[in-house]
Design a protein around this motif. Structure first.
Motif, mmCIF file in Angstrom:
data_model
loop_
_atom_site.group_PDB
_atom_site.id
_atom_site.type_symbol
_atom_site.label_atom_id
_atom_site.label_comp_id
_atom_site.label_asym_id
_atom_site.label_seq_id
_atom_site.Cartn_x
_atom_site.Cartn_y
_atom_site.Cartn_z
ATOM 1 N N VAL A 32 117.433 -0.599 9.871
ATOM 2 C CA VAL A 32 117.869 0.202 8.673
ATOM 3 C C VAL A 32 117.195 -0.812 7.085
ATOM 4 C CG1 VAL A 32 118.768 1.709 6.621
ATOM 5 C CG2 VAL A 32 119.250 2.155 9.135
ATOM 6 N N ARG A 33 116.350 -0.033 6.866
ATOM 7 C CA ARG A 33 115.842 -0.783 5.176
ATOM 8 C C ARG A 33 116.176 0.341 4.339
ATOM 9 N NH1 ARG A 33 115.252 -5.545 5.706
ATOM 10 N NH2 ARG A 33 112.370 -5.589 6.273
ATOM 11 N N SER A 34 116.748 0.397 3.523
ATOM 12 C CA SER A 34 117.751 1.340 2.882
ATOM 13 C C SER A 34 116.653 0.550 1.228
ATOM 14 C CB SER A 34 119.062 1.058 2.361
ATOM 15 O OG SER A 34 119.507 1.736 1.369
ATOM 16 N N LEU A 35 115.861 1.567 0.931
ATOM 17 C CA LEU A 35 114.739 1.399 0.135
ATOM 18 C C LEU A 35 115.649 0.999 -1.459
ATOM 19 C CD1 LEU A 35 111.633 2.756 0.684
ATOM 20 C CD2 LEU A 35 111.924 0.399 1.140
ATOM 21 N N TYR A 36 116.355 1.663 -1.757
ATOM 22 C CA TYR A 36 117.434 2.376 -2.896
ATOM 23 C C TYR A 36 118.036 0.793 -2.781
ATOM 24 C CZ TYR A 36 114.383 5.752 -4.547
ATOM 25 O OH TYR A 36 113.537 6.741 -5.199
ATOM 26 N N ASP A 37 119.063 0.259 -1.422
ATOM 27 C CA ASP A 37 119.549 -0.871 -2.280
ATOM 28 C C ASP A 37 119.263 -1.982 -2.224
ATOM 29 O OD1 ASP A 37 121.738 1.328 -1.913
ATOM 30 O OD2 ASP A 37 122.068 0.832 0.351
ATOM 31 N N ARG A 38 118.083 -1.925 -1.611
ATOM 32 C CA ARG A 38 117.687 -2.912 -1.489
ATOM 33 C C ARG A 38 116.716 -3.830 -2.241
ATOM 34 N NH1 ARG A 38 116.008 -6.694 3.552
ATOM 35 N NH2 ARG A 38 114.198 -7.708 2.699
ATOM 36 N N TYR A 39 115.644 -2.934 -3.510
ATOM 37 C CA TYR A 39 115.161 -2.312 -4.467
ATOM 38 C C TYR A 39 115.016 -1.794 -5.219
ATOM 39 C CZ TYR A 39 112.485 -4.815 -0.690
ATOM 40 O OH TYR A 39 111.634 -5.283 0.579
ATOM 41 N N PRO A 40 116.528 -2.046 -6.079
ATOM 42 C CA PRO A 40 117.079 -0.998 -7.400
ATOM 43 C C PRO A 40 116.277 -1.776 -8.491
ATOM 44 C CG PRO A 40 118.531 -3.058 -7.599
ATOM 45 C CD PRO A 40 117.169 -3.319 -5.773
ATOM 46 N N ASP A 41 115.327 -2.009 -8.036
ATOM 47 C CA ASP A 41 114.489 -2.661 -9.225
ATOM 48 C C ASP A 41 113.091 -2.032 -9.944
ATOM 49 O OD1 ASP A 41 113.831 -4.647 -7.614
ATOM 50 O OD2 ASP A 41 113.592 -6.596 -8.756
ATOM 51 N N PHE A 42 113.123 -2.048 -8.589
ATOM 52 C CA PHE A 42 111.973 -1.306 -8.139
ATOM 53 C C PHE A 42 110.578 -2.235 -7.517
ATOM 54 C CE2 PHE A 42 113.325 2.553 -8.771
ATOM 55 C CZ PHE A 42 112.254 4.366 -8.499
ATOM 56 N N GLU A 43 110.924 -3.254 -7.492
ATOM 57 C CA GLU A 43 110.247 -4.783 -7.258
ATOM 58 C C GLU A 43 110.090 -4.542 -5.584
ATOM 59 O OE1 GLU A 43 108.154 -6.160 -8.946
ATOM 60 O OE2 GLU A 43 108.766 -5.222 -10.766
ATOM 61 N N ILE A 44 108.880 -4.067 -4.598
ATOM 62 C CA ILE A 44 109.034 -4.392 -3.075
ATOM 63 C C ILE A 44 108.354 -6.157 -2.999
ATOM 64 C CG2 ILE A 44 108.213 -3.589 -0.926
ATOM 65 C CD1 ILE A 44 108.298 -0.461 -2.827
ATOM 66 N N ASP A 45 109.637 -6.631 -1.683
ATOM 67 C CA ASP A 45 108.501 -7.507 -0.523
ATOM 68 C C ASP A 45 108.047 -6.607 -0.138
ATOM 69 O OD1 ASP A 45 108.579 -9.614 0.183
ATOM 70 O OD2 ASP A 45 110.716 -10.228 0.641
ATOM 71 N N VAL A 46 106.085 -7.113 -0.212
ATOM 72 C CA VAL A 46 105.494 -6.342 0.496
ATOM 73 C C VAL A 46 105.420 -7.415 1.527
ATOM 74 C CG1 VAL A 46 103.171 -6.406 0.565
ATOM 75 C CG2 VAL A 46 104.664 -5.234 -1.111
ATOM 76 N N GLU A 47 105.702 -8.917 1.564
ATOM 77 C CA GLU A 47 105.144 -9.389 3.086
ATOM 78 C C GLU A 47 106.804 -8.968 3.953
ATOM 79 O OE1 GLU A 47 102.976 -11.232 4.072
ATOM 80 O OE2 GLU A 47 102.497 -10.007 2.152
ATOM 81 N N ALA A 48 107.886 -8.842 3.315
ATOM 82 C CA ALA A 48 109.183 -8.729 4.292
ATOM 83 C C ALA A 48 109.005 -7.432 5.160
ATOM 84 C CB ALA A 48 110.414 -8.653 3.250
ATOM 85 N N GLU A 49 108.372 -6.434 4.379
ATOM 86 C CA GLU A 49 108.216 -4.806 4.529
ATOM 87 C C GLU A 49 107.362 -4.605 5.801
ATOM 88 O OE1 GLU A 49 110.581 -2.302 3.644
ATOM 89 O OE2 GLU A 49 111.192 -4.131 2.808
ATOM 90 N N ARG A 50 105.571 -5.113 5.517
ATOM 91 C CA ARG A 50 105.116 -5.766 6.544
ATOM 92 C C ARG A 50 104.901 -6.283 7.605
ATOM 93 N NH1 ARG A 50 100.381 -6.811 2.541
ATOM 94 N NH2 ARG A 50 99.604 -4.436 1.481
ATOM 95 N N LYS A 51 106.303 -7.398 7.672
ATOM 96 C CA LYS A 51 106.699 -7.901 8.997
ATOM 97 C C LYS A 51 107.815 -7.104 9.609
ATOM 98 C CE LYS A 51 109.889 -12.347 10.841
ATOM 99 N NZ LYS A 51 110.662 -11.985 11.542
#
Length: 179
Positions: A32-51
């Protein structure tokens, strides 16, 4: 094997998404990748998501349907992760052949998505944007799972939706392992 991209801006207020998410978490192959927990600042770690996506066979987008689409952070995730040259366009083949499942909840009952209902159109009229996002990336679009009237349905019906969701994930895992 299964990347569950969860995007709920108000998870504490969502009984239905919480129950669905708990059911999915019981499937051992689900990350599970909970976007609002992981990125409350809306700064998405693109490399982690792609991995995570590269390592997965099934990508699940679970979120409430908000303004006939995905919540803001899910949309930003699409815009920053699924970019030209990686997921789409020339050289954008990272997700080709993977499967995609959309799991969403609505505030309106299914009757609300009818010609005489509040939303005037069947719910399927609002699905093409998500479906085409998956298809444009070369993914296989699975029939979505929609829970209508999420805050109105009784506990038994909600548990039935959760069990169906869990079973769909287990069936996918079994098919991959034995197919």
């Amino acid at each position: 094997m299964i990347a569950l991209i969860y995007a709920h801006p108000h998870p504490a207020r969502s009984r239905a998404n919480r129950v669905l998410l708990e059911a999915a978490r019981t499937v051992p192959s689900v990350i599970v990748r909970s976007l609002y927990d992981r990125y409350p600042d809306f700064e998405i770690d693109v490399e982690a998501e792609r991995k995570l996506l590269i390592e997965s066979r099934l990508i699940v987008w679970q979120h409430p349907c908000m303004w006939y689409s995905a919540p803001a952070l899910q949309k930003l995730w699409f815009d920053t992760v699924l970019t030209e040259g990686w997921a789409i366009g020339e050289g954008g083949t990272a997700l080709v052949g993977k499967s995609c499942l959309w799991v969403t909840t609505t505030g309106a009952t299914s009757e609300g998505y009818s010609p005489g209902g509040t939303h005037r159109f069947p719910f399927t009229a609002f699905a093409p944007a998500l479906e085409m996002t998956a298809r444009f990336c070369g993914m296989h679009w699975l029939p979505p799972q929609v829970v209508h009237g999420a805050h109105l349905i009784d506990e038994i019906t909600l548990q039935q939706h959760a069990a169906q969701y869990r079973q769909r994930l287990l069936d996918f895992v079994a098919e991959v392992e034995h197919g």
